[in-house]
Design a protein around this motif. Sequence first.
Motif, PDB file in Angstrom:
ATOM      1  N   MET A   1       0.831  -1.185   0.000  1.00 19.37           N
ATOM      2  CA  MET A   1       0.000   0.000   0.000  1.00 19.37           C
ATOM      3  C   MET A   1       0.871   1.243   0.000  1.00 19.37           C
ATOM      4  O   MET A   1       0.479   2.246  -0.589  1.00 19.37           O
ATOM      5  N   THR A   2       2.017   1.178   0.660  1.00 14.59           N
ATOM      6  CA  THR A   2       2.893   2.357   0.715  1.00 14.59           C
ATOM      7  C   THR A   2       3.255   2.832  -0.678  1.00 14.59           C
ATOM      8  O   THR A   2       3.226   4.038  -0.953  1.00 14.59           O
ATOM      9  N   ILE A  26      12.758  -9.575  -4.941  1.00 11.91           N
ATOM     10  CA  ILE A  26      11.383  -9.995  -4.721  1.00 11.91           C
ATOM     11  C   ILE A  26      10.821 -10.510  -6.041  1.00 11.91           C
ATOM     12  O   ILE A  26      11.181 -10.015  -7.112  1.00 11.91           O
ATOM     13  N   ALA A  27       9.957 -11.498  -5.970  1.00 12.13           N
ATOM     14  CA  ALA A  27       9.404 -12.121  -7.172  1.00 12.13           C
ATOM     15  C   ALA A  27       8.169 -11.368  -7.667  1.00 12.13           C
ATOM     16  O   ALA A  27       7.397 -10.811  -6.879  1.00 12.13           O
ATOM     17  N   TYR A  28       7.972 -11.387  -8.974  1.00 14.77           N
ATOM     18  CA  TYR A  28       6.808 -10.767  -9.610  1.00 14.77           C
ATOM     19  C   TYR A  28       5.529 -11.341  -9.021  1.00 14.77           C
ATOM     20  O   TYR A  28       4.584 -10.611  -8.702  1.00 14.77           O
ATOM     21  N   THR A  29       5.504 -12.673  -8.844  1.00 16.50           N
ATOM     22  CA  THR A  29       4.282 -13.329  -8.349  1.00 16.50           C
ATOM     23  C   THR A  29       3.943 -12.895  -6.916  1.00 16.50           C
ATOM     24  O   THR A  29       2.775 -12.851  -6.546  1.00 16.50           O
ATOM     25  N   THR A  30       4.954 -12.567  -6.126  1.00 16.60           N
ATOM     26  CA  THR A  30       4.715 -12.104  -4.756  1.00 16.60           C
ATOM     27  C   THR A  30       3.990 -10.761  -4.778  1.00 16.60           C
ATOM     28  O   THR A  30       2.980 -10.571  -4.080  1.00 16.60           O
ATOM     29  N   VAL A  31       4.478  -9.838  -5.603  1.00 22.29           N
ATOM     30  CA  VAL A  31       3.851  -8.518  -5.711  1.00 22.29           C
ATOM     31  C   VAL A  31       2.447  -8.667  -6.276  1.00 22.29           C
ATOM     32  O   VAL A  31       1.496  -8.039  -5.787  1.00 22.29           O
ATOM     33  N   MET A  32       2.294  -9.513  -7.287  1.00 20.91           N
ATOM     34  CA  MET A  32       0.979  -9.737  -7.891  1.00 20.91           C
ATOM     35  C   MET A  32       0.001 -10.299  -6.858  1.00 20.91           C
ATOM     36  O   MET A  32      -1.158  -9.856  -6.776  1.00 20.91           O
ATOM     37  N   THR A  33       0.447 -11.240  -6.038  1.00 19.60           N
ATOM     38  CA  THR A  33      -0.412 -11.842  -5.010  1.00 19.60           C
ATOM     39  C   THR A  33      -0.823 -10.799  -3.969  1.00 19.60           C
ATOM     40  O   THR A  33      -1.994 -10.740  -3.571  1.00 19.60           O
ATOM     41  N   VAL A  34       0.122  -9.984  -3.543  1.00 18.16           N
ATOM     42  CA  VAL A  34      -0.191  -8.964  -2.531  1.00 18.16           C
ATOM     43  C   VAL A  34      -1.201  -7.958  -3.083  1.00 18.16           C
ATOM     44  O   VAL A  34      -2.189  -7.623  -2.422  1.00 18.16           O
ATOM     45  N   LEU A  35      -0.983  -7.481  -4.300  1.00 14.35           N
ATOM     46  CA  LEU A  35      -1.934  -6.533  -4.889  1.00 14.35           C
ATOM     47  C   LEU A  35      -3.304  -7.177  -5.102  1.00 14.35           C
ATOM     48  O   LEU A  35      -4.338  -6.534  -4.891  1.00 14.35           O
ATOM     49  N   ASP A  36      -3.326  -8.449  -5.480  1.00 14.61           N
ATOM     50  CA  ASP A  36      -4.601  -9.147  -5.641  1.00 14.61           C
ATOM     51  C   ASP A  36      -5.314  -9.277  -4.287  1.00 14.61           C
ATOM     52  O   ASP A  36      -6.528  -9.076  -4.201  1.00 14.61           O
ATOM     53  N   ASN A  37      -4.566  -9.600  -3.240  1.00 12.61           N
ATOM     54  CA  ASN A  37      -5.154  -9.689  -1.893  1.00 12.61           C
ATOM     55  C   ASN A  37      -5.706  -8.333  -1.445  1.00 12.61           C
ATOM     56  O   ASN A  37      -6.794  -8.264  -0.865  1.00 12.61           O
ATOM     57  N   LEU A  38      -4.969  -7.264  -1.731  1.00 16.18           N
ATOM     58  CA  LEU A  38      -5.435  -5.921  -1.383  1.00 16.18           C
ATOM     59  C   LEU A  38      -6.726  -5.591  -2.137  1.00 16.18           C
ATOM     60  O   LEU A  38      -7.630  -4.954  -1.585  1.00 16.18           O
ATOM     61  N   HIS A  39      -6.806  -6.050  -3.379  1.00 16.03           N
ATOM     62  CA  HIS A  39      -8.026  -5.840  -4.170  1.00 16.03           C
ATOM     63  C   HIS A  39      -9.200  -6.613  -3.564  1.00 16.03           C
ATOM     64  O   HIS A  39     -10.301  -6.079  -3.415  1.00 16.03           O
ATOM     65  N   GLN A  40      -8.972  -7.850  -3.201  1.00 10.26           N
ATOM     66  CA  GLN A  40     -10.038  -8.675  -2.622  1.00 10.26           C
ATOM     67  C   GLN A  40     -10.521  -8.121  -1.283  1.00 10.26           C
ATOM     68  O   GLN A  40     -11.696  -8.244  -0.937  1.00 10.26           O
ATOM     69  N   GLY A  42     -10.621  -4.972  -0.609  1.00  7.80           N
ATOM     70  CA  GLY A  42     -11.244  -3.676  -0.841  1.00  7.80           C
ATOM     71  C   GLY A  42     -10.344  -2.475  -0.624  1.00  7.80           C
ATOM     72  O   GLY A  42     -10.811  -1.347  -0.577  1.00  7.80           O
ATOM     73  N   TRP A  43      -9.060  -2.704  -0.514  1.00  6.18           N
ATOM     74  CA  TRP A  43      -8.116  -1.603  -0.290  1.00  6.18           C
ATOM     75  C   TRP A  43      -7.747  -0.895  -1.590  1.00  6.18           C
ATOM     76  O   TRP A  43      -7.422   0.290  -1.579  1.00  6.18           O
ATOM     77  N   VAL A  44      -7.739  -1.662  -2.688  1.00  5.84           N
ATOM     78  CA  VAL A  44      -7.431  -1.088  -3.999  1.00  5.84           C
ATOM     79  C   VAL A  44      -8.500  -1.533  -4.985  1.00  5.84           C
ATOM     80  O   VAL A  44      -9.144  -2.561  -4.808  1.00  5.84           O
ATOM     81  N   TYR A  55      -3.679  -0.865 -10.517  1.00  4.76           N
ATOM     82  CA  TYR A  55      -4.250  -0.831  -9.177  1.00  4.76           C
ATOM     83  C   TYR A  55      -4.198   0.595  -8.634  1.00  4.76           C
ATOM     84  O   TYR A  55      -3.206   1.293  -8.792  1.00  4.76           O
ATOM     85  N   GLU A  56      -5.298   0.991  -7.975  1.00  2.00           N
ATOM     86  CA  GLU A  56      -5.383   2.332  -7.417  1.00  2.00           C
ATOM     87  C   GLU A  56      -5.976   2.238  -6.008  1.00  2.00           C
ATOM     88  O   GLU A  56      -6.925   1.490  -5.770  1.00  2.00           O
ATOM     89  N   ALA A  57      -5.433   3.019  -5.086  1.00  4.74           N
ATOM     90  CA  ALA A  57      -5.928   3.011  -3.706  1.00  4.74           C
ATOM     91  C   ALA A  57      -7.378   3.476  -3.656  1.00  4.74           C
ATOM     92  O   ALA A  57      -7.767   4.400  -4.363  1.00  4.74           O
ATOM     93  N   VAL A  58      -8.160   2.831  -2.797  1.00  8.32           N
ATOM     94  CA  VAL A  58      -9.554   3.205  -2.618  1.00  8.32           C
ATOM     95  C   VAL A  58      -9.654   4.454  -1.734  1.00  8.32           C
ATOM     96  O   VAL A  58     -10.510   5.294  -1.932  1.00  8.32           O
ATOM     97  N   SER A  59      -8.759   4.574  -0.755  1.00 10.33           N
ATOM     98  CA  SER A  59      -8.744   5.750   0.109  1.00 10.33           C
ATOM     99  C   SER A  59      -7.314   6.234   0.296  1.00 10.33           C
ATOM    100  O   SER A  59      -6.360   5.532  -0.039  1.00 10.33           O
ATOM    101  N   THR A  60      -7.185   7.410   0.855  1.00  7.26           N
ATOM    102  CA  THR A  60      -5.856   7.982   1.070  1.00  7.26           C
ATOM    103  C   THR A  60      -5.213   7.378   2.314  1.00  7.26           C
ATOM    104  O   THR A  60      -5.895   6.786   3.157  1.00  7.26           O
TER     105      THR A  60
END
Length: 169
Positions: A1-2, A26-40, A42-44, A55-60
């Motif tokens: 999120m940072t 860091i692996a591409y799949t790790t970043v992809m998994t984290v962003l996907d989890n953040l999406h699920q 509701g953070w992004v 991916y875009e943040a839902v809130s500041t």
Amino acid sequence: MTRVWKWNRPVTVREVLEDLQRERSIAYTTVMTVLDNLHQKGWVRREAEGRAYRYEAVSTRAAYAAALMNDAWSQSDNPAAALVAFFGMMSEEQRQALRDAMRIAQGPQAAESHETPARATEERDENPHEKADGKTGRNPDEKADENPGRNPDGIVAENPASAEGDSGR
């Protein structure tokens, strides 16, 4: 999120990956998994762009911090004491930021209709209880407040140190 908050725009997994790789491997799949989890969670939010997502943040970040503070405060069994303890931990710069934020939150009409206690006292003579007609607002036989740790609303201002067993006496 940072990283997403830092850029304040829609980002791809590749952009986040490249930025993180400047600091560590860091692996591409790790970043992809984290962003996907953040999406699920509701953070992004994400939008497809070709074969990738942006991916875009839902809130500041400020809104997130405010939600954390509100959550912690609302779980207290004594919210007023929690606030007093929190304010006691603040630096002078943080207290000034709090005063500024309160002025903004109250809006311009509040600033015009309410004097600050310091300003009201400065504008009157030496007696802070004196009214415009020169009389005091208190009975001359009335004693001064015998409980200075209690504000007019009856909230006791606790010393954060006393909560730990050290009353400072």
